[in-house]
Write a protein that holds these residues in place. Sequence first.
Motif, mmCIF file in Angstrom:
data_model
loop_
_atom_site.group_PDB
_atom_site.id
_atom_site.type_symbol
_atom_site.label_atom_id
_atom_site.label_comp_id
_atom_site.label_asym_id
_atom_site.label_seq_id
_atom_site.Cartn_x
_atom_site.Cartn_y
_atom_site.Cartn_z
ATOM 1 N N ALA A 74 49.498 50.321 22.503
ATOM 2 C CA ALA A 74 50.338 51.222 23.270
ATOM 3 C C ALA A 74 51.149 50.375 24.245
ATOM 4 C CB ALA A 74 49.494 52.244 24.029
ATOM 5 N N ASP A 75 52.398 50.132 23.918
ATOM 6 C CA ASP A 75 53.276 49.262 24.701
ATOM 7 C C ASP A 75 53.581 48.029 23.849
ATOM 8 O OD1 ASP A 75 54.805 48.290 26.806
ATOM 9 O OD2 ASP A 75 53.353 48.893 28.300
ATOM 10 N N ALA A 76 54.404 47.147 24.364
ATOM 11 C CA ALA A 76 54.692 45.897 23.673
ATOM 12 C C ALA A 76 53.589 44.889 24.007
ATOM 13 C CB ALA A 76 56.069 45.389 24.088
ATOM 14 N N VAL A 77 53.885 43.585 23.952
ATOM 15 C CA VAL A 77 52.874 42.569 24.233
ATOM 16 C C VAL A 77 52.252 42.832 25.614
ATOM 17 C CG1 VAL A 77 52.459 40.115 24.547
ATOM 18 C CG2 VAL A 77 54.086 40.885 22.822
ATOM 19 N N GLY A 78 50.927 42.830 25.693
ATOM 20 C CA GLY A 78 50.234 43.086 26.945
ATOM 21 C C GLY A 78 49.780 44.513 27.108
ATOM 22 N N GLY A 79 50.302 45.425 26.299
ATOM 23 C CA GLY A 79 49.887 46.817 26.402
ATOM 24 C C GLY A 79 48.477 47.025 25.882
ATOM 25 N N VAL A 80 47.901 48.174 26.220
ATOM 26 C CA VAL A 80 46.523 48.481 25.810
ATOM 27 C C VAL A 80 46.413 48.399 24.290
ATOM 28 C CG1 VAL A 80 44.724 50.243 25.782
ATOM 29 C CG2 VAL A 80 46.141 49.933 27.825
ATOM 30 N N THR A 81 45.477 47.574 23.811
ATOM 31 C CA THR A 81 45.363 47.275 22.386
ATOM 32 C C THR A 81 43.915 47.432 21.941
ATOM 33 O OG1 THR A 81 47.166 45.671 22.577
ATOM 34 C CG2 THR A 81 45.801 45.548 20.606
ATOM 35 N N GLY A 82 43.710 48.221 20.910
ATOM 36 C CA GLY A 82 42.379 48.408 20.364
ATOM 37 C C GLY A 82 42.274 47.857 18.961
ATOM 38 N N VAL A 83 41.104 47.313 18.614
ATOM 39 C CA VAL A 83 40.849 46.769 17.275
ATOM 40 C C VAL A 83 39.728 47.575 16.638
ATOM 41 C CG1 VAL A 83 39.945 44.789 16.010
ATOM 42 C CG2 VAL A 83 41.678 44.447 17.776
ATOM 43 N N SER A 84 40.008 48.102 15.447
ATOM 44 C CA SER A 84 39.042 48.889 14.691
ATOM 45 C C SER A 84 38.596 48.094 13.474
ATOM 46 C CB SER A 84 39.685 50.212 14.257
ATOM 47 O OG SER A 84 38.897 50.872 13.287
ATOM 48 N N HIS A 236 44.395 36.547 34.275
ATOM 49 C CA HIS A 236 45.154 37.404 35.186
ATOM 50 C C HIS A 236 46.366 37.912 34.430
ATOM 51 C CE1 HIS A 236 47.218 39.008 38.673
ATOM 52 N NE2 HIS A 236 48.308 38.387 38.247
ATOM 53 N N ALA A 237 46.594 39.224 34.454
ATOM 54 C CA ALA A 237 47.709 39.821 33.725
ATOM 55 C C ALA A 237 48.452 40.806 34.611
ATOM 56 C CB ALA A 237 47.213 40.522 32.465
ATOM 57 N N ASP A 238 49.759 40.847 34.445
ATOM 58 C CA ASP A 238 50.635 41.718 35.239
ATOM 59 C C ASP A 238 51.641 42.340 34.276
ATOM 60 O OD1 ASP A 238 52.842 42.670 36.812
ATOM 61 O OD2 ASP A 238 52.153 41.457 38.485
ATOM 62 N N LEU A 239 51.613 43.673 34.144
ATOM 63 C CA LEU A 239 52.415 44.362 33.135
ATOM 64 C C LEU A 239 53.232 45.481 33.753
ATOM 65 C CD1 LEU A 239 53.023 45.009 30.067
ATOM 66 C CD2 LEU A 239 51.069 46.587 30.192
ATOM 67 N N ASP A 253 55.945 52.186 36.614
ATOM 68 C CA ASP A 253 54.507 51.929 36.680
ATOM 69 C C ASP A 253 54.184 50.458 36.404
ATOM 70 O OD1 ASP A 253 54.671 54.783 36.602
ATOM 71 O OD2 ASP A 253 52.548 54.805 36.083
ATOM 72 N N VAL A 254 53.120 49.981 37.054
ATOM 73 C CA VAL A 254 52.663 48.601 36.927
ATOM 74 C C VAL A 254 51.139 48.606 36.784
ATOM 75 C CG1 VAL A 254 52.450 46.361 38.094
ATOM 76 C CG2 VAL A 254 54.578 47.685 38.298
ATOM 77 N N SER A 255 50.612 47.748 35.932
ATOM 78 C CA SER A 255 49.160 47.542 35.865
ATOM 79 C C SER A 255 48.859 46.061 36.035
ATOM 80 C CB SER A 255 48.585 48.043 34.534
ATOM 81 O OG SER A 255 49.023 47.252 33.456
ATOM 82 N N LYS A 256 47.776 45.771 36.758
ATOM 83 C CA LYS A 256 47.352 44.389 36.974
ATOM 84 C C LYS A 256 45.871 44.270 36.625
ATOM 85 C CE LYS A 256 50.721 43.330 40.622
ATOM 86 N NZ LYS A 256 50.935 42.783 41.982
ATOM 87 N N LEU A 257 45.520 43.122 36.062
ATOM 88 C CA LEU A 257 44.145 42.892 35.635
ATOM 89 C C LEU A 257 43.680 41.517 36.067
ATOM 90 C CD1 LEU A 257 42.262 43.563 32.420
ATOM 91 C CD2 LEU A 257 42.832 41.174 32.856
ATOM 92 N N ARG A 288 40.848 46.389 37.203
ATOM 93 C CA ARG A 288 42.141 46.929 36.781
ATOM 94 C C ARG A 288 42.717 47.802 37.884
ATOM 95 N NH1 ARG A 288 41.174 50.678 32.575
ATOM 96 N NH2 ARG A 288 38.951 50.735 33.124
ATOM 97 N N ASP A 289 43.914 47.455 38.355
ATOM 98 C CA ASP A 289 44.604 48.239 39.378
ATOM 99 C C ASP A 289 45.919 48.759 38.830
ATOM 100 O OD1 ASP A 289 42.670 47.877 41.388
ATOM 101 O OD2 ASP A 289 43.521 45.936 41.937
ATOM 102 N N TYR A 290 46.262 49.990 39.202
ATOM 103 C CA TYR A 290 47.457 50.649 38.692
ATOM 104 C C TYR A 290 48.334 51.111 39.858
ATOM 105 C CZ TYR A 290 44.809 50.640 34.372
ATOM 106 O OH TYR A 290 44.083 50.249 33.279
ATOM 107 N N TYR A 291 49.642 50.898 39.692
ATOM 108 C CA TYR A 291 50.607 51.182 40.743
ATOM 109 C C TYR A 291 51.712 52.071 40.185
ATOM 110 C CZ TYR A 291 48.529 46.768 42.419
ATOM 111 O OH TYR A 291 47.666 45.762 42.797
ATOM 112 N N PHE A 292 52.098 53.082 40.956
ATOM 113 C CA PHE A 292 53.245 53.885 40.557
ATOM 114 C C PHE A 292 54.553 53.146 40.815
ATOM 115 C CE2 PHE A 292 50.370 57.681 41.582
ATOM 116 C CZ PHE A 292 49.865 57.691 40.296
#
Length: 616
Positions: A74-84, A236-239, A253-257, A288-292
């Motif tokens: 969900a998103d481009a590189v760095g977005g939430v990614t799940g592996v099944s 450390h990631a900043d998206l 919106d911004v997410s940091k990890l 994980r912190d999220y910013y509007f």
Amino acid sequence: MIRATISLAALLAATPALAQDRDDIIVTALGIEQPRDEVGQAVTVIDEQTIVTRQTVSVADLLATTPGVRFNRADAVGGVTGVSIRGAETTQTLVLVDGVKINDPSGIGDGYDFGNLLTGNVRRIEVLRGSNSVVYGSQAIGGVVNIMTGEPAQGFGGSASLDYGYADTLNAKADVSGSSGIASGGVGVAYFRTDGISAAVNGTEKDGYENVATNAKLKLAFSDNFSLDLRGYYIHADLDTDIFFGAPMESSDVSKLDQYIGYAGLNLSLFDGKLTNRAAVTWFRNDRDYYFMRGTAPDYGYSGTNLRFEYEGVYQPADPVKLVLGYEHERPDYAFFGFGSDASARVNIDSVYALAVVKPFAGLSLTGGVRHDDHSQFGGATTFGANANYTPNEGRTNVRASYGEGFKAPSLFQLYDSFNGNAALQPETSKSYDVGFDQSLDGGRATFSVTAFRRDIHDQIYFDGFILPFGQYINLTRTRAKGVEAAVTLRPVEALTVTAAYSYIDAKDRSEGGLNEGKLLPRRAKDVVSMSADYRWSFGLSTGATVTMVGDSFNDAANTQRLDGYALVGVRASLPITENLEVYGRIDNLFDEEYATVYGYSTYGRSAYGGVRVRF
């Protein structure tokens, strides 16, 4: 896709092929080193040479060419990614980095987000397919992804690379390692940044991403029988991303990890090596912190921590018999803040397990084991597993069969979240079966592997949005996945390597009387084919290409939102300038295919990158 499947089937039928070299060592099946022809489970190895050759940035993209693996981002590189794996939920994939379990206790289902895990200084990946909770406990229902960084070089050595390309993307990494006296170790750092593309498919504002990862290893061998291992990993990631309300919409919106991984272990060998002991403490923390809006205080956030103690003993009284005994204690906890609410929770899990590997006669290896986990919230869970591998010709042919049980404890979020939690949840359980064979011909110039599998899951946790006031997690869903996996590797001449992989996965909701009974599970295409070819020319130039074809799937459990299938083509090249200097480049999505792995989110079109690599 049907034509592609038939074509690959014809290739498999017409081409003599082999499994991996019989001298390969597998770690993930038992958590200890084993010869491949002792392992009865399906394991794929992505080695260092493949990682370097493919030039792939994201671990998830690299895994996408593995049989039985599906991913969504969900998103481009760095977005939430799940592996099944084999059609299981993405939260049912257990992930290890350098031996540390890194599933996030603060995640909705304890799942691991692969979005921030880049190839950086990764040197080897093992993917075990099938339930394997006897060795790993909770989460190992679909399978296990084991990520390994580099081992220290003899003497002193290192490497560095730098590449640049589409969307002002910069990707740099470096590592050094060596040994002296009783000490050996290494450190590595990787940096990635990009202006990116809009996360929302109809957006116009670019959403950038930055990722910094570091890793370190130190081993002190005090004697031939006693050593200390220290390992660490940090991300450390900043998206920049776009807000999600039914469909993603452009926003600020911004997410940091910040992710921390630590391991400290002692290794002791006794009785002339017949008994080996390992005692370790591991630590994982995910903030994980999220910013509007960037530049403000975080509006909400999650923190997950898992502290584990592990003991493992391996006793081999004779060559045909090996016993593995273990005890683990872990204490996952999570905390949440935001929207006028603060919540935290913690549980304790104590586990014991025992396995035996027996070789009654030459060529046959039998493995069986049992595990019991005691969870402070819901009580105990006992799991069994067994597998067999038979080779009549010293590893050129391997016939495999395995049975594995899995369980997954409800996550702390699912149990105790202030809005959606349900403290009465029971664990998910699974039974997994597979049978397969590997064939090697012409001294390893061709390899062929086929596996058929089935897995049933009971009490799968489901979010019921109709329970007032905010919806709630409940035990409801039963699912079944079945299918076939095939892989080919050909080396007709020393300079050419061709690989192909195909997997068919039929993963459906089997809840009797449920609204979605008989529907396909979301974001799991039935058919996926991948083919790669790499050729090294006489003057040193290497050229290669990878083609990945993914069938149609659905974005939702009700199968109302279709995700069209797609085909991606990537090409690559590298050229050594000197013995220690190399230039390289690649073009991803060569034909500018429009596609999505999650409805409403963008993916990259055609993009080119080039760089330089040095070794010393």
